[in-house]
Design a protein around this motif. Structure first.
Motif, PDB file in Angstrom:
ATOM      1  N   LYS A   1       0.831  -1.211   0.000  1.00  0.00           N
ATOM      2  CA  LYS A   1       0.000   0.000   0.000  1.00  0.00           C
ATOM      3  C   LYS A   1       0.865   1.259   0.000  1.00  0.00           C
ATOM      4  CE  LYS A   1      -3.823  -2.250   2.342  1.00  0.00           C
ATOM      5  NZ  LYS A   1      -3.204  -3.160   3.318  1.00  0.00           N
TER       6      LYS A   1
ATOM      7  N   ASN B   1      -3.017   0.373  -3.732  1.00  0.00           N
ATOM      8  CA  ASN B   1      -2.171  -0.817  -3.655  1.00  0.00           C
ATOM      9  C   ASN B   1      -1.358  -0.991  -4.931  1.00  0.00           C
ATOM     10  OD1 ASN B   1      -1.185  -3.126  -2.266  1.00  0.00           O
ATOM     11  ND2 ASN B   1      -2.394  -4.390  -3.643  1.00  0.00           N
TER      12      ASN B   1
ATOM     13  N   GLU C   1      -9.140   2.979   1.232  1.00  0.00           N
ATOM     14  CA  GLU C   1      -8.451   2.526   0.021  1.00  0.00           C
ATOM     15  C   GLU C   1      -9.142   3.060  -1.224  1.00  0.00           C
ATOM     16  OE1 GLU C   1      -7.004  -1.592  -0.897  1.00  0.00           O
ATOM     17  OE2 GLU C   1      -7.305  -1.762   1.262  1.00  0.00           O
TER      18      GLU C   1
END
Ligand SMILES: [Mn+2]
Length: 264
Positions: A200, A220, A262
């Protein structure tokens, strides 16, 4: 001879750390043209079943070892019909024998070894554990010798050292743990860090002049390796990165906020 006969294709990855999204990304990128999927440890114990279900959708054997994130997983746990724990247990794929060494997980052999020697002072446990691991390494060497080192691949989470004494003749070692691709020859043996599927990177929107913690996002940038083995020419190693689009983002260096959302 059929085209492609004598060719073996392997998909190797490591360091998933419960990141099932990263495995989904990998699954979406690759087709079902592999002879085996190899995982060099650190699956994590939170989404292990789902992770193995995804890997098994490649419709080939899924071969794995455990790493330091896997101490909650039992060595003999059955993750599915196609899954095979490589710990001191070879899998024959094409003309190759693939075997490994797990450094963690709930190991019943270790438990038995400890109970055999009776009470050990807590301070002496590491010494006993080292003796146990040395014995395991010797077992690994003996199995590799029986399989034929010249067509064997050894998989571990940490890079194995001193391979000249117990694992001489093995052409290829795969490992992970250090999140950086590496492909190195040492005394005629090849050592490949298949790198981290979970990698990440902290970012913030490029449009913002000033950013606070709340603007941070994670992208990622995982990586893995495709290994092709040809009986005539040997191994070809191709590192692959997810290489996501960073054009809308600025990288935030030196800060990791694991709880940041994310980017899909
Ligand atoms: Mn690790």
């Amino acid at each position: 001879m059929l085209p492609g006969a004598g060719m073996t294709r392997l998909l190797a990855c490591s360091d998933i750390h419960n990141n099932i999204k990263a495995v989904r990304q990998l699954r979406a990128r690759e087709g079902n043209d592999y002879d085996a999927v190899i995982v060099a440890g650190d699956l994590g114990s939170e989404s292990t079943s789902e992770i193995f279900t995804l890997f098994q959708s490649f419709e080939c054997p899924v071969l794995y070892v455990f790493g330091n994130w896997d101490h909650r997983l039992e060595h003999d746990r059955n993750f599915g019909e196609r899954c095979h724990h490589l710990h001191l247990s070879p899998a024959r794929i094409g003309g190759l024998s693939i075997i490994g060494e797990s450094i963690d997980g709930i190991d019943y052999e270790w438990e038995a070894f400890r109970s055999q020697i009776g009470d050990v002072e807590p301070a002496h446990v590491p010494t006993v554990q080292n003796a146990f691991r040395r014995r395991q390494r010797e077992k690994l060497g003996a199995i590799v010798e029986a399989e034929g080192p010249e067509h064997t691949i050894v998989v571990s989470h940490y890079r194995i050292t001193k391979t000249q004494s117990l694992l001489s003749g093995v052409p290829l070692f795969l490992f992970g743990h250090i999140h950086r691709f590496e492909d190195r020859m040492f005394r005629g043996q090849r050592f490949v860090n298949v790198s981290a599927l979970d990698n990440k990177v902290m970012v913030a929107p490029r449009t913002l002049q000033r950013t606070t913690r709340d603007d941070y996002r994670l992208v990622n940038d995982g990586s893995y390796v495709v290994i092709t083995h040809d009986v005539d020419t040997g191994f070809a190693i191709e590192p692959i990165r997810f290489d996501p689009d960073f054009s809308n983002w600025t990288r935030i260096e030196g800060i990791v906020r694991a709880s940041a959302p994310e980017v899909e």
